[in-house]
Design an enzyme around this catalytic site. Structure first.
Site, PDB file in Angstrom:
ATOM      1  N   HIS A  30      42.759  45.813  51.843  1.00  0.00           N
ATOM      2  CA  HIS A  30      42.370  45.204  50.531  1.00  0.00           C
ATOM      3  C   HIS A  30      42.949  45.354  49.544  1.00  0.00           C
ATOM      4  CE1 HIS A  30      38.415  43.574  48.108  1.00  0.00           C
ATOM      5  NE2 HIS A  30      40.140  43.490  46.607  1.00  0.00           N
ATOM      6  N   HIS A  32      45.034  44.198  45.582  1.00  0.00           N
ATOM      7  CA  HIS A  32      45.535  43.213  44.578  1.00  0.00           C
ATOM      8  C   HIS A  32      47.026  42.826  43.952  1.00  0.00           C
ATOM      9  CE1 HIS A  32      41.503  41.709  44.301  1.00  0.00           C
ATOM     10  NE2 HIS A  32      41.137  42.717  44.612  1.00  0.00           N
ATOM     11  N   ARG A  34      48.581  41.060  42.590  1.00  0.00           N
ATOM     12  CA  ARG A  34      49.164  39.975  41.231  1.00  0.00           C
ATOM     13  C   ARG A  34      50.570  38.866  41.912  1.00  0.00           C
ATOM     14  NH1 ARG A  34      44.414  41.207  40.398  1.00  0.00           N
ATOM     15  NH2 ARG A  34      43.514  43.128  38.959  1.00  0.00           N
ATOM     16  N   LYS A 116      38.466  34.853  51.409  1.00  0.00           N
ATOM     17  CA  LYS A 116      38.055  35.682  50.951  1.00  0.00           C
ATOM     18  C   LYS A 116      36.770  34.761  49.829  1.00  0.00           C
ATOM     19  CE  LYS A 116      36.639  39.485  48.179  1.00  0.00           C
ATOM     20  NZ  LYS A 116      38.049  40.166  47.762  1.00  0.00           N
ATOM     21  N   HIS A 153      33.182  39.636  49.141  1.00  0.00           N
ATOM     22  CA  HIS A 153      32.985  40.377  47.696  1.00  0.00           C
ATOM     23  C   HIS A 153      31.224  40.534  47.519  1.00  0.00           C
ATOM     24  CE1 HIS A 153      33.994  42.300  43.419  1.00  0.00           C
ATOM     25  NE2 HIS A 153      31.966  41.957  43.243  1.00  0.00           N
ATOM     26  N   HIS A 191      35.127  47.618  49.450  1.00  0.00           N
ATOM     27  CA  HIS A 191      34.770  47.702  48.691  1.00  0.00           C
ATOM     28  C   HIS A 191      33.955  47.987  48.711  1.00  0.00           C
ATOM     29  CE1 HIS A 191      34.451  44.450  46.442  1.00  0.00           C
ATOM     30  NE2 HIS A 191      35.412  44.036  46.469  1.00  0.00           N
ATOM     31  N   ASP A 264      41.573  48.091  47.528  1.00  0.00           N
ATOM     32  CA  ASP A 264      41.279  47.265  45.762  1.00  0.00           C
ATOM     33  C   ASP A 264      42.156  48.085  45.227  1.00  0.00           C
ATOM     34  OD1 ASP A 264      39.875  45.161  44.854  1.00  0.00           O
ATOM     35  OD2 ASP A 264      38.046  46.413  44.358  1.00  0.00           O
TER      36      ASP A 264
HETATM   37  C1  NCD Z   1      39.824  42.846  41.502  1.00  0.00           C
HETATM   38  C2  NCD Z   1      40.888  42.762  40.083  1.00  0.00           C
HETATM   39  O1  NCD Z   1      40.797  42.941  39.677  1.00  0.00           O
HETATM   40  O2  NCD Z   1      41.456  41.046  41.092  1.00  0.00           O
HETATM   41  N1  NCD Z   1      39.069  44.104  39.915  1.00  0.00           N
HETATM   42  C3  NCD Z   1      38.366  45.282  40.897  1.00  0.00           C
HETATM   43  O3  NCD Z   1      37.467  45.590  39.423  1.00  0.00           O
HETATM   44  N2  NCD Z   1      38.005  45.530  42.051  1.00  0.00           N
HETATM   45  C4  NCD Z   1      38.813  42.259  41.938  1.00  0.00           C
HETATM   46  C5  NCD Z   1      37.686  42.955  42.439  1.00  0.00           C
HETATM   47  O4  NCD Z   1      38.557  43.644  43.199  1.00  0.00           O
HETATM   48  O5  NCD Z   1      36.727  42.520  42.493  1.00  0.00           O
HETATM   49 ZN    ZN Z   2      39.480  43.762  45.593  1.00  0.00          ZN
END
Ligand code: NCD
Ligand code: ZN
Length: 365
Positions: A30, A32, A34, A116, A153, A191, A264
């Site tokens: 998991h 991100h 970007r 997701k 989520h 998470h 995450d």
């Molecule tokens: C994540 C994000 O910023 O994309 N933020 C977070 O607090 N984990 C989104 C998510 O997984 O909830």
């Molecule tokens: Zn996330």
């Protein structure tokens, strides 16, 4: 919590010396990554430690088509530093109106590894998310049939539910129903942050698993308010009470194959965090393995670190484990206060602190 001294029994079987940890190369289930300059700035932190990663689709606009997923995958690969072997596994962002055929086609062609579910307005870039799970039942039926995992989520968005209860209420109201209605659907509760989630997953069917982040293992909700408001400890789901953190530690180090690594890591530029309405997300990618290793050592469970980091995830997803190994050394390192990111700066997890383990690289099997 006072760190416990590692016991004799806690010595990992794969250490060639007590100050060196060698484990099968892990994956991040998991993350991100970007897009644009931020992608270029962050992707190699993940790619140097992990062989593969489940890449979250909450871009603007979100990744909802096979074409968008292929293009995103290409941009990720193009941003990799030379010499790093890393495979991004792309996920599909589910919307109320998502096309079932598109999801199936994406999975069949290997472009989508999973889909997701963001409840609409639950977190960053979730405004296109699902307003009612019944709207996506046809997609979930198809995913169950083809063996495509659903990643959740797991928080309700009802403003009347206390923010610290939103995960537990999601389990009661939504997850229980999904499991009942789709008994063969593979589901990952992402998470997890509560004792309720850890227990529910541990006692649930074999089709249900969970990822656990390094930060939810490391601090409880007090960290957000120590001497003032501390936005760099804010993420979603929000950190909970200490007893929840301890339950997560027990789950991660239990050896149960239902729990596996998912950082995450969610970078936001410092200005978006330190603001009147700061973004949720912690950038934990730069020292992810060091962070997890510290937790496993404190729990006297370094012998279970490899299974959590490198075996349980691939087994759940039906993928092979990686053949390379990674090395961690007991060498103190300090974490920078900020990391440059395409003209912006990001505050990493553990900023300004000293870590006991240091990632030393990848070695061939
Ligand atoms: C994540 C994000 O910023 O994309 N933020 C977070 O607090 N984990 C989104 C998510 O997984 O909830
Ligand atoms: Zn996330």
């Amino acid at each position: 919590m006072q760190p416990e001294a590692p016991s004799e029994a806690a010595k990992p079987p794969t250490t060639s010396a007590v100050n060196r940890l060698v484990i099968r190369r892990p994956d991040d289930w998991h993350v991100h990554l970007r897009d644009g300059p931020m992608l270029a700035a962050v992707v190699n932190f993940t790619a140097r430690q992990f062989a593969r990663a489940i890449v979250m689709p909450n871009l603007a606009p979100p990744v909802t088509t096979v074409a968008a997923a292929e293009a995103y995958r290409s941009r990720i690969v193009a941003a990799l530093a030379p010499g790093l072997s890393f495979t991004p596994l792309i996920t599909c962002y589910l919307t109320d109106g998502i096309n079932v055929g598109e999801v199936e086609r994406g999975f069949a062609s290997g472009v989508f590894t999973a889909a997701k579910l963001y409840p609409a307005h639950a977190t960053t870039n979730s405004q296109h998310g699902v307003t009612d799970v019944r709207n996506i039942y046809p997609v979930l039926e198809a995913m169950q049939r083809i063996g495509m995992p659903l990643l959740l989520h797991g928080e309700v968005t009802d403003k009347h539910v206390d923010i610290f209860d939103r995960e537990a209420v999601f389990i009661e109201r939504t997850l229980s129903k999904l499991i009942r209605d789709f008994p063969a659907l593979k589901i990952v509760l992402e998470h997890i942050t509560t004792e309720e989630a850890a227990t529910f997953v541990a006692q649930g069917p074999a089709t249900l698993a969970a990822t656990i982040t390094p930060h939810h293992l490391d601090f409880n909700r007090n960290a957000m308010f120590e001497g003032g408001i501390r936005p760099h400890f804010y993420c979603l789901p929000v950190a909970k009470r200490e007893h929840h953190r301890l339950a997560l530690r027990r789950a991660a180090t239990s050896g149960l194959p239902k729990f596996f690594l998912g950082t995450d890591s969610a970078p936001h530029a410092v200005g978006s965090k330190e603001a009147a309405c700061g973004c949720a997300g912690i950038f934990c990618a730069p020292h992810a393995l060091e962070s997890y290793a510290k937790v496993f050592e404190e729990e006297g469970a370094l012998d279970r670190f490899e299974a959590f980091a490198s075996e349980h995830g691939p087994r759940f997803y039906g993928l092979s484990v990686n053949s390379e190994r990674v090395v961690l050394e007991r060498v103190a390192q300090s974490v920078p206060a900020r990391i440059g990111a395409g003209g912006e700066e990001i505050v990493p997890f553990h900023a300004g602190a000293s870590l006991i383990w240091r990632f030393a690289g990848v070695v061939d099997a």
